[in-house]
Enzyme design. Structure first.
Site, short mmCIF file in Angstrom:
data_model
loop_
_atom_site.label_atom_id
_atom_site.label_comp_id
_atom_site.label_asym_id
_atom_site.label_seq_id
_atom_site.Cartn_x
_atom_site.Cartn_y
_atom_site.Cartn_z
CB CYS A 203 -0.82 -0.11 1.24
SG CYS A 203 -1.72 1.60 1.48
CB ILE A 204 1.14 4.04 -2.49
CG1 ILE A 204 2.31 5.02 -2.77
CG2 ILE A 204 0.01 4.59 -2.52
CD1 ILE A 204 2.55 5.33 -4.26
#
Lengths: 130, 115
Positions: free
Chosen positions: A79-80
């Site tokens: 997840c960025i």
């Protein structure tokens, strides 16, 4: 049946990344397309930190995931937002934040939670490791 | 489309798990996925009104609760035994379930994620 794995437990404070690895290896060995992707969220994104160096007499979990991913062509998403917050940064984000370094390991990619929604809707089952 | 339950169990102040669980709920809702929330254990403190955390204590996640309806997140469940003795101290948007309904809740979704 195709699965998505959601891994949320820290690689240091839990066995989530270890258990997910064992599950993924067993599932993919039995049926090579049984897992569409692995999405790491919360502290699990630390698995993709290229700068972390485990002691030589311990399992290198990041390397084990990279080997599995390359063997089965398995996408490993971090997840960025969770990753950037924790200093796991790819080249693009490094430039965006005007940093001199990047720290994302090869074999992992930064993606938004939208990618997780897409995985969720295109596979039959999601298994969370926390 | 799948229906999803996000079960918050962590304190909003002991880690960012609660925040990241809420973030996931908001993103799912943004992508028009059906999502409900339920709270138990230390996450119940999220519901307490008039929280004023200092920056080092974490974000005031309580403030997010009033915005849930704009994401079409309509259900926030707790078990009736977790209701505050004085209801005036607890966020009013919750739906309380008796213990049988609470137990059944978790099998009525295609997926449950815990934070």
């Amino acid at each position: 049946m195709q699965h998505t794995l959601l891994v949320t437990g820290s690689p240091y404070q839990s066995k989530a990344c270890h258990s997910a690895l064992c599950f993924a290896r067993a599932a993919l060995t039995a049926q090579p397309d049984s897992i569409k992707g692995v999405f790491f969220y919360e502290d699990a994104v630390l698995i993709g930190n290229d700068l972390a160096q485990p002691p030589r007499d311990e399992i290198n979990l990041k390397q084990a995931w990279q080997t599995l991913a390359s063997e089965f062509n398995l996408p490993l998403y971090l997840c960025i937002a969770a990753a950037v917050r924790r200093g796991v940064i790819n080249e693009t984000e490094s430039k965006r934040y005007e940093l001199n370094h990047h720290s994302l390991s090869s074999g992992f990619q930064l993606e938004g939670l939208g990618t997780f929604v897409e995985l969720m809707n295109s596979t039959q089952k999601i298994i969370q490791f926390r | 489309m799948k229906n999803t339950l996000i079960h918050l169990t962590s304190s909003p102040y002991s880690s960012i798990a609660c925040k990241e669980g809420l973030d996931l709920a908001l993103v799912l809702a943004t992508f028009e996925q059906k999502v409900d929330l339920c709270l138990s254990d230390a996450a119940l403190s999220l519901l307490t009104k008039h929280q004023q955390p200092e920056p080092e204590q974490g974000k005031n996640l309580h403030k997010l609760l009033d915005g849930l309806e704009f994401y079409d997140i309509e259900n926030v469940f707790i078990e009736s035994s977790s209701l505050a003795p004085d209801p005036a101290t607890q966020w009013p948007g919750i739906t309380s379930l008796d213990s049988a309904a609470w137990s059944e809740l978790f099998s009525s979704y295609q997926q449950v994620f815990r934070f």
